[in-house]
Each structure stands twice: as structure tokens, then as C-alpha cells.
Design a protein around this motif. Structure first.
Motif, PDB file in Angstrom:
ATOM      1  N   ILE A   4       0.840  -1.202   0.000  1.00 55.19           N
ATOM      2  CA  ILE A   4       0.000   0.000   0.000  1.00 55.19           C
ATOM      3  C   ILE A   4       0.873   1.250   0.000  1.00 55.19           C
ATOM      4  CG2 ILE A   4      -1.820   1.240   1.252  1.00 55.19           C
ATOM      5  CD1 ILE A   4      -2.444  -1.484   2.647  1.00 55.19           C
ATOM      6  N   VAL A   5       0.549   2.190  -0.907  1.00 52.51           N
ATOM      7  CA  VAL A   5       1.231   3.500  -0.899  1.00 52.51           C
ATOM      8  C   VAL A   5       0.261   4.523  -0.330  1.00 52.51           C
ATOM      9  CG1 VAL A   5       2.247   5.328  -2.305  1.00 52.51           C
ATOM     10  CG2 VAL A   5       2.714   2.935  -2.863  1.00 52.51           C
ATOM     11  N   ARG A 152       4.417  22.467  -8.041  1.00 55.18           N
ATOM     12  CA  ARG A 152       3.615  22.526  -6.822  1.00 55.18           C
ATOM     13  C   ARG A 152       2.599  21.388  -6.793  1.00 55.18           C
ATOM     14  NH1 ARG A 152       4.209  26.932  -3.599  1.00 55.18           N
ATOM     15  NH2 ARG A 152       3.647  25.341  -2.072  1.00 55.18           N
ATOM     16  N   GLY A 153       2.452  20.812  -5.640  1.00 56.54           N
ATOM     17  CA  GLY A 153       1.543  19.676  -5.497  1.00 56.54           C
ATOM     18  C   GLY A 153       2.151  18.370  -5.970  1.00 56.54           C
ATOM     19  N   GLY A 154       3.462  18.392  -6.241  1.00 58.52           N
ATOM     20  CA  GLY A 154       4.118  17.248  -6.891  1.00 58.52           C
ATOM     21  C   GLY A 154       4.205  15.977  -6.062  1.00 58.52           C
ATOM     22  N   SER A 155       3.960  16.070  -4.744  1.00 60.49           N
ATOM     23  CA  SER A 155       3.998  14.834  -3.941  1.00 60.49           C
ATOM     24  C   SER A 155       2.894  13.871  -4.370  1.00 60.49           C
ATOM     25  CB  SER A 155       3.824  15.143  -2.457  1.00 60.49           C
ATOM     26  OG  SER A 155       4.874  15.949  -2.022  1.00 60.49           O
ATOM     27  N   ASP A 156       1.782  14.404  -4.857  1.00 59.24           N
ATOM     28  CA  ASP A 156       0.709  13.522  -5.370  1.00 59.24           C
ATOM     29  C   ASP A 156       1.274  12.653  -6.487  1.00 59.24           C
ATOM     30  OD1 ASP A 156      -1.122  14.924  -3.759  1.00 59.24           O
ATOM     31  OD2 ASP A 156      -1.579  16.348  -5.369  1.00 59.24           O
ATOM     32  N   THR A 157       2.043  13.293  -7.367  1.00 59.39           N
ATOM     33  CA  THR A 157       2.593  12.568  -8.515  1.00 59.39           C
ATOM     34  C   THR A 157       3.640  11.548  -8.059  1.00 59.39           C
ATOM     35  OG1 THR A 157       2.147  14.481  -9.878  1.00 59.39           O
ATOM     36  CG2 THR A 157       3.699  12.879 -10.777  1.00 59.39           C
ATOM     37  N   SER A 158       4.477  11.941  -7.087  1.00 60.73           N
ATOM     38  CA  SER A 158       5.453  10.989  -6.547  1.00 60.73           C
ATOM     39  C   SER A 158       4.732   9.739  -6.059  1.00 60.73           C
ATOM     40  CB  SER A 158       6.196  11.588  -5.353  1.00 60.73           C
ATOM     41  OG  SER A 158       6.784  12.801  -5.684  1.00 60.73           O
ATOM     42  N   ALA A 163       3.432   4.132  -6.666  1.00 59.94           N
ATOM     43  CA  ALA A 163       2.459   3.036  -6.558  1.00 59.94           C
ATOM     44  C   ALA A 163       2.443   2.229  -7.856  1.00 59.94           C
ATOM     45  CB  ALA A 163       1.069   3.591  -6.251  1.00 59.94           C
ATOM     46  N   GLY A 164       2.521   2.935  -8.985  1.00 61.16           N
ATOM     47  CA  GLY A 164       2.543   2.244 -10.277  1.00 61.16           C
ATOM     48  C   GLY A 164       3.795   1.397 -10.430  1.00 61.16           C
ATOM     49  N   THR A 170      -2.987  -0.644  -3.559  1.00 60.87           N
ATOM     50  CA  THR A 170      -3.788   0.583  -3.488  1.00 60.87           C
ATOM     51  C   THR A 170      -2.884   1.803  -3.310  1.00 60.87           C
ATOM     52  OG1 THR A 170      -4.104   0.150  -1.132  1.00 60.87           O
ATOM     53  CG2 THR A 170      -5.998  -0.249  -2.526  1.00 60.87           C
ATOM     54  N   CYS A 171      -3.456   2.932  -3.698  1.00 59.37           N
ATOM     55  CA  CYS A 171      -2.764   4.201  -3.513  1.00 59.37           C
ATOM     56  C   CYS A 171      -3.763   5.147  -2.850  1.00 59.37           C
ATOM     57  CB  CYS A 171      -2.327   4.763  -4.861  1.00 59.37           C
ATOM     58  SG  CYS A 171      -1.508   6.360  -4.706  1.00 59.37           S
TER      59      CYS A 171
END
Ligand code: ADP
Ligand code: ASP
Ligand code: MG
Length: 409
Positions: A4-5, A152-158, A163-164, A170-171
Motif C-alpha cells: 500500500i502507498v 507545486r503539489g508534486g507529492s501527489d505525482t510521486s 504506486a505504479g 492501493t494508492c
């Protein structure tokens, strides 16, 4: 066993107490043999504070983009160390990894980097030792090993990209709202929580300003076919799942949501020749400087003299750079000047249902007209209609459009 991420945003780790609560919650919900990767953002407003520090040195710190990355990556490094200490003080073995140690490779576009590859060998290695792995969001390194941030907001993408790459089961994105709403609940009072939203609609909402998810994170979810569960750090209830297709029937509305964005600025290059190649002369140096341009309008100002104005918007963060680039272009084109307007905002209606439904646009314009709000520029995509309005009217505009399509009972 599940891998799980979980990603925790800035407000979720804003204080040491909150950091301890994050560790406690993860341990409470963790099944014995679950493998957990936690991606964290910088504490609270740390990233903004770091940018303000840089602005104390120079008015346009983004021109020193590599050094901005050197500075900004420190924010996430504070969080990963503290969260790891919290786990260990609770008797759970854990380790912190920077983006680089976690194998997050990026291109060399400082402050706006893209993830190019992920080699998470170290993450697997540490998980196999029974450790919770805490990874710094928002950062990776380029080919030279230099730090690069993801915008900005790049932790979502990390989180979604990791997870991929890890083939996670799950993420989960933990934040300060309990899901995705039909509009920013801080802006629109009657915003409604959704149980699901498609990648396509969420991507458009995010692109048009719904800051709850970085647009690129939604693209990553779509690319890796990973459903993303957006939910609250502070409550247990289910949030919203971002996925390929809807799996349940929710009450249908003609649009899916309203997005707003006041982090935009309008630029006008005035009095340029109305001849072939001029648009290229203006926009190619902006592209070279990695500045994205939106809502473009070219108007005939004076047909007799055959001059025109080019008007468009850029992200506010890009404004100083864009202005510097355009001043040079304006000189070259013998333009009358470059005008900047900061008091603007973009308000958009989004929904796959508007494809082929011309009535939607007229209702958007009608709602704004009834609220006495002037529209400066309009642009459309297949699933959205955006209007540029005065910045101080953004909230009223978002509410007017939302009320039109999601009437209060
Ligand atoms: P984090 O620090 O956890 O990444 P963000 O501040 O980046 O949190 O994102 C959460 C915020 O996004 C919410 O507080 C909310 O104001 C805003 N937001 C904007 N649009 C929406 C929307 N459609 N649904 C939910 N939240 C939204
Ligand atoms: N700390 C970074 C920011 O404030 C990244 C993130 O929070 O996702 O933008
Ligand atoms: Mg965020």
C-alpha cells in the motif's frame, strides 16, 4: 499481504503532533504483513516559506531554478526524517528515503520536472526487511544526480507514480478534505462530495485549478491503471475513488464540477504586426523557457495599420520569467508594449456530459451574467468551458456556475 502507498500532504504533517498521529493511524490500520510505503510533503506551509526566503534574496528566484530545487527539496527531507523517528519511537522499524534513494529519476527541468523512470530497488529491499518506507515526495534527481522538484503539489505525482512502479495494491492520498467535491469546498459552500470520478474528468478539473490533485498524478494513475483513493487524514470515512469508469450510479448532473484558479496572470503584447510568424515569435521563446500558455486571444485592433494584440494567460509563478522573455520579444517586434494584469482568475465548468450539448455553455454564460460578472476571455475543450474573470469576482463566479447546475434543494 498487500503493498500500500499512502501519501500525506502538508497540512497532514504540519506539526510534530500531527506527524505522530499519522504514524499512529498507519500502525492502527496496518495488517500484520502489509508492506507500507508512505510518501510525505513538506510540513504545513514550509514550501511557501522557503519560496519567500528566496524572494528575500532576489525578486525572481525561479531564474536560479537549480538552486530553487536545492532549497525546496529540504522541506520534504524534514518530514521524512521526523515521520521515520515517530515510527521508530513507536517500536515499528522504518527508514526514510529521499527521492533519489527511492529511485525517482527525472528530466532536468528544474522546478517543473517530469518523472522519467523509477527504479525502486531500495524500496523493495527495505520493505522486505519488514520496514515501513518513508519517501520524500515532490523530488527526484536528473541524470547528473542534481535535485529536481516536480512542480507545486508534486507529492501527489510521486505517490501515484511510485504506486505504479511498485505494482501497489492501493494508492491512498490523505489530505485535509474528505474527498473530491463538485467544487473547492473552501470556495463553494454547497459543493457536493463524489464517491467516484473518472481520470478524464479529474484530470480536467485538476488542470483547470482544482488543487486537490496535481494533474500529472491523475495522468500517472491512468497510465498505470491505479485507482486513487482521496480521503481525509483526520477522519476514517471513505473518500473518493479516481478510476477509469464509473461503477455506481450517482445522481446525475449535466456537469461534474466547477474548478477555479486565481494563480494566473494575463499578459498582453500590444501593437504587434499582423503578419505570418508573429505568434511563433512570441510563443516559441516562452516554450523554450518552459512556460505554459493558456487562453490565447489575438485581436484585430487596427485593421488599417494591420497591427494586432496578443493576449494570453500564464501561471502566476511564471509571470516574472514570462515578462522578462516578452520584453525582449516586444523590442524585436517593435511592439507598443507588454501589459500585465494580475487581478484575474479562471473559472471553469467540467463534465464529460457537455460533449455535444451546446446548452451548457449558454447556461454558464447566463449564470455569470445574472451575477453581474464580466467575462474577459472564454476557452473550451471537449469537456470544459473556462472563463477568465476579475480575480476579486472568482468566488462569486464559481458559486454562480455551481448554483446553476447543482441547485440547492
Ligand atoms: P495537501 O497538502 O494534502 O496536498 P492541498 O491543499 O494540496 O492538500 O489540496 C487539498 C485542498 O484542495 C483542499 O483543502 C481544498 O480546498 C482544495 N480543493 C480544490 N478543489 C477541490 C475539489 N474539487 N474537491 C476537494 N478539494 C478541493
Ligand atoms: N511541498 C510541495 C508543495 O507545497 C509538494 C506538495 O505538497 O505536494 O507544492
Ligand atoms: Mg497538494
Amino acid at each position: 499481504m498487500a503493498l500500500i502507498v499512502k501519501k500525506f500532504g502538508g497540512s497532514s504533517v504540519a506539526t510534530t503532533e500531527k506527524i505522530r498521529n499519522v504514524a499512529k493511524r498507519i500502525l492502527r490500520e496496518k495488517a500484520k504483513d502489509d508492506q507500507i510505503v508512505v510518501v510525505v510533503s513538506a510540513m504545513g506551509d514550509t514550501t511557501d516559506d522557503l519560496i519567500a526566503l528566496a524572494e528575500g534574496i532576489t525578486r525572481n528566484p525561479y531564474q536560479y531554478a537549480r538552486e530553487m530545487d536545492m532549497l525546496l527539496t529540504t522541506g520534504e527531507q524534514v518530514s521524512i526524517a521526523l515521520l521515520t523517528m515517530a515510527f521508530r519511537s513507536m517500536g515499528q522499524d522504518a527508514i526514510s528515503l529521499t527521492g533519489s534513494l527511492a529511485g525517482m529519476h527525472t528530466d532536468a527541468v528544474h522546478t517543473k520536472g517530469h518523472i522519467t523512470d523509477i527504479t525502486p530497488d531500495r524500496v523493495h529491499e527495505e520493505l522486505n526487511k519488514g520496514r515501513v518506507v518513508i519517501v520524500a515526495g515532490f523530488q527526484g534527481t536528473d541524470e547528473k544526480g542534481d535535485p529536481v522538484t516536480l512542480g507545486r503539489g508534486g507529492s501527489d505525482t510521486s505517490a501515484v507514480a511510485l504506486a505504479g512502479a511498485l505494482h501497489a495494491d492501493t494508492c491512498e492520498i490523505f489530505t485535509d478534505v474528505d474527498g473530491i467535491y463538485s467544487a473547492d469546498p473552501r470556495v463553494v459552500k454547497g459543493a457536493r462530495k463524489m464517491r467516484e470520478i473518472t481520470y478524464q474528468e479529474m484530470l480536467e478539473m485538476a488542470r483547470l485549478g482544482a488543487g486537490v490533485m496535481q494533474p500529472r498524478s491523475v495522468e500517472m494513475g491512468q497510465y498505470f491503471h491505479i485507482p486513487i483513493h482521496v480521503r481525509s487524514t483526520f477522519t476514517e470515512e471513505e473518500g473518493t475513488i479516481i478510476r477509469e469508469d464509473y461503477t455506481m450510479v450517482e445522481k446525475g448532473f449535466e456537469i461534474r464540477g466547477v474548478a477555479n484558479d486565481d494563480k494566473v496572470a494575463k499578459l498582453a503584447v500590444l501593437g504587434i504586426p499582423n503578419t505570418p510568424g508573429v505568434a511563433h515569435e512570441i510563443f516559441s521563446p516562452l516554450a523554450e523557457a518552459n512556460i505554459a500558455v493558456d487562453l490565447i486571444v489575438q485581436s484585430i485592433r487596427n485593421a488599417e495599420r494591420n497591427v494586432t494584440d496578443m493576449v494570453f494567460t500564464v501561471a502566476s509563478d511564471d509571470l516574472p520569467q514570462a515578462k522578462a522573455v516578452l520584453d525582449k520579444v516586444a523590442d524585436k517586434l517593435h511592439a507598443t508594449g507588454v501589459q500585465v494584469e494580475k487581478n484575474v482568475a479562471k473559472v471553469s465548468a467540467v463534465g464529460a456530459g457537455m460533449l455535444g450539448n451546446p446548452g451548457i455553455a449558454s447556461r454558464v454564460f447566463g449564470a455569470l451574467a445574472n451575477a453581474g460578472i464580466n467575462i474577459d476571455i472564454i476557452s473550451t475543450s471537449e469537456i470544459s468551458i473556462s472563463c477568465l474573470v476579475r480575480g476579486d469576482q472568482m468566488k462569486a463566479a464559481a458559486n454562480a456556475i455551481h448554483d446553476e447546475f447543482f441547485p440547492k434543494n
